[in-house]
Motif scaffolding. Sequence first.
Motif, PDB file in Angstrom:
ATOM      1  N   ASN A  72    -126.426   2.525  22.187  1.00 16.79           N
ATOM      2  CA  ASN A  72    -125.389   3.256  21.451  1.00 16.79           C
ATOM      3  C   ASN A  72    -124.081   2.462  21.371  1.00 16.79           C
ATOM      4  O   ASN A  72    -123.321   2.435  22.333  1.00 16.79           O
ATOM      5  CB  ASN A  72    -125.120   4.604  22.134  1.00 16.79           C
ATOM      6  N   PRO A  73    -123.805   1.824  20.213  1.00 22.49           N
ATOM      7  CA  PRO A  73    -122.527   1.154  20.024  1.00 22.49           C
ATOM      8  C   PRO A  73    -121.626   1.890  19.026  1.00 22.49           C
ATOM      9  O   PRO A  73    -120.959   1.243  18.201  1.00 22.49           O
ATOM     10  CB  PRO A  73    -122.955  -0.208  19.466  1.00 22.49           C
ATOM     11  N   ASN A  76    -115.785   4.746  20.370  1.00 25.65           N
ATOM     12  CA  ASN A  76    -115.666   5.349  21.703  1.00 25.65           C
ATOM     13  C   ASN A  76    -115.614   6.871  21.685  1.00 25.65           C
ATOM     14  O   ASN A  76    -116.163   7.528  22.569  1.00 25.65           O
ATOM     15  CB  ASN A  76    -114.401   4.816  22.397  1.00 25.65           C
ATOM     16  N   HIS A  79    -119.099   8.552  21.716  1.00 30.96           N
ATOM     17  CA  HIS A  79    -120.093   8.268  22.762  1.00 30.96           C
ATOM     18  C   HIS A  79    -120.626   9.565  23.378  1.00 30.96           C
ATOM     19  O   HIS A  79    -121.842   9.736  23.521  1.00 30.96           O
ATOM     20  CB  HIS A  79    -119.489   7.381  23.859  1.00 30.96           C
ATOM     21  N   TRP A  82    -123.156  11.770  21.118  1.00 30.60           N
ATOM     22  CA  TRP A  82    -124.431  11.111  20.829  1.00 30.60           C
ATOM     23  C   TRP A  82    -125.187  10.750  22.094  1.00 30.60           C
ATOM     24  O   TRP A  82    -126.425  10.807  22.118  1.00 30.60           O
ATOM     25  CB  TRP A  82    -124.237   9.929  19.869  1.00 30.60           C
ATOM     26  N   ASN A  83    -124.466  10.450  23.164  1.00 33.48           N
ATOM     27  CA  ASN A  83    -125.168  10.192  24.425  1.00 33.48           C
ATOM     28  C   ASN A  83    -125.920  11.438  24.883  1.00 33.48           C
ATOM     29  O   ASN A  83    -127.060  11.358  25.355  1.00 33.48           O
ATOM     30  CB  ASN A  83    -124.184   9.733  25.510  1.00 33.48           C
ATOM     31  N   CYS A  95    -125.296   2.733  26.724  1.00 27.93           N
ATOM     32  CA  CYS A  95    -124.140   3.000  25.853  1.00 27.93           C
ATOM     33  C   CYS A  95    -123.056   1.956  26.079  1.00 27.93           C
ATOM     34  O   CYS A  95    -122.797   1.547  27.212  1.00 27.93           O
ATOM     35  CB  CYS A  95    -123.584   4.387  26.141  1.00 27.93           C
ATOM     36  N   GLU A  96    -122.393   1.607  24.988  1.00 29.77           N
ATOM     37  CA  GLU A  96    -121.304   0.626  25.071  1.00 29.77           C
ATOM     38  C   GLU A  96    -120.159   1.132  25.945  1.00 29.77           C
ATOM     39  O   GLU A  96    -119.980   2.326  26.147  1.00 29.77           O
ATOM     40  CB  GLU A  96    -120.786   0.302  23.657  1.00 29.77           C
ATOM     41  N   LYS A  97    -119.384   0.160  26.423  1.00 27.46           N
ATOM     42  CA  LYS A  97    -118.163   0.456  27.165  1.00 27.46           C
ATOM     43  C   LYS A  97    -117.059   0.819  26.200  1.00 27.46           C
ATOM     44  O   LYS A  97    -117.107   0.315  25.067  1.00 27.46           O
ATOM     45  CB  LYS A  97    -117.732  -0.709  28.050  1.00 27.46           C
ATOM     46  N   LEU A  99    -117.765   4.008  28.522  1.00 27.26           N
ATOM     47  CA  LEU A  99    -118.803   5.034  28.364  1.00 27.26           C
ATOM     48  C   LEU A  99    -118.224   6.343  27.833  1.00 27.26           C
ATOM     49  O   LEU A  99    -118.781   6.955  26.922  1.00 27.26           O
ATOM     50  CB  LEU A  99    -119.474   5.272  29.713  1.00 27.26           C
ATOM     51  N   GLY A 100    -117.102   6.787  28.438  1.00 26.87           N
ATOM     52  CA  GLY A 100    -116.474   8.046  28.007  1.00 26.87           C
ATOM     53  C   GLY A 100    -114.971   7.887  28.019  1.00 26.87           C
ATOM     54  O   GLY A 100    -114.449   6.885  28.517  1.00 26.87           O
ATOM     55  N   GLU A 122    -124.109   2.018  31.410  1.00 26.05           N
ATOM     56  CA  GLU A 122    -123.017   1.488  30.585  1.00 26.05           C
ATOM     57  C   GLU A 122    -123.285  -0.002  30.328  1.00 26.05           C
ATOM     58  O   GLU A 122    -123.698  -0.729  31.239  1.00 26.05           O
ATOM     59  CB  GLU A 122    -121.686   1.669  31.331  1.00 26.05           C
TER      60      GLU A 122
END
Length: 332
Positions: A72-73, A76, A79, A82-83, A95-97, A99-100, A122
């Motif tokens: 998941n990119p 932010n 995230h 969709w996560n 998931c990209e950094k 994360l949240g 992450e």
Amino acid sequence: MNKIRWGVLSTAKIGLQSVIPALQKGEFSEVTAIASRSLPKAEVAALSLGIAKAYGSYDELLADPEVDAIYNPLPNNMHLDWNLKVMEAGKHLLCEKPLGLSVDEVEEMILTRDKYGVKAGEAFMTKSHPQWAETRERIHRGEIGNPCLVQGAFTYYNVDPRNIRNMPTMGGGGMWDIGCYCITMARFVFEEEPKRLVASLEMDKEFGTDRLGSVIMDFPTGQAHFGVSTQAALFQRMQILGDKGHLEVRIPFTPPIDQPTHIDQDNGNYLPQGITRHEYATVNQYTLMGDDFSRAIMEDKEVPVTLEDALNNTRVLTAVYRSAETGQWVDV
Ligand SMILES: NC(=O)c1ccc[n+]([C@@H]2O[C@H](COP(=O)([O-])OP(=O)(O)OC[C@H]3O[C@@H](n4cnc5c(N)ncnc54)[C@H](OP(=O)(O)O)[C@@H]3O)[C@@H](O)[C@H]2O)c1
């Protein structure tokens, strides 16, 4: 299962340019599908990267039974939603950094991961690069004595108003985008969490995002300070000072994938003849991250950067923004 079948959520630049080609080189990873809000965009990406399936919505990707894990990119601010959907669909999640954007968001992801029994982590590829494992080993071997001070810098120049980094509503801002690297690697070096910190942020008046920032963190056994900017020349460096010596990670966060990288070490004699240069063979840290994650799924092991680790990073990042409001020290 020989390889984990990855699906990619969106045609984000980082996916197309770095992570998808890297996963495709992996021993344990393959990319079988990509989704976009626009089917033509997904089809173009799939064609150019040799991906078998293209979807015109993210939901269709999550419904594909032939996809094991999702990368998941998304921006932010997307995230969290969709996560949660990824994990509710029973897919593993990288998931990209960052994360949240709050501690509550990451805690919700942890609850969802546990409810659906999937792997989630992450995408801090930096931690998969051998230069960092070896930095830690050198510290463990006592080569620089006790580490007491970590200092870092990460800067680039980006004033594009359409870039998600310059949009507060998308979770933009320099601390979220690159401060997160300095924080996670300082935590990695000390192997403990900071107790308190003080931060100063300069905001861009037009964008409303932080474009220049400095942070001092108090760890139980030392201190770390770092600076980041989204409007300064491209630069990155990290240094670890101990009571017997010093390590300098020359390209700490995004080392090139086509040439070796270096760490300089000295024993307090900072003259050219006192410095030893350690060279690291050329690796692609995104490939290593993808394979580490795929193996964690296949062998039911812990993922490289856990959601618990991401939670601790988020605690620090949110403390940075809290401190910057008043200029006072805050507990993490
Ligand atoms: N680890 C690293 O080295 C690294 C490097 C860069 C960025 N990142 C992280 O990766 C993520 C993406 O960064 P990026 O610069 O690659 O992003 P980007 O190029 O702007 O792509 C974001 C994608 O999200 C989708 N999207 C869905 N809704 C959107 C909306 N309302 N506005 C804009 N895009 C939307 C779009 O894909 P579709 O149109 O296909 O749906 C878009 O291409 C961020 O979390 C960032 O922090 C990590």
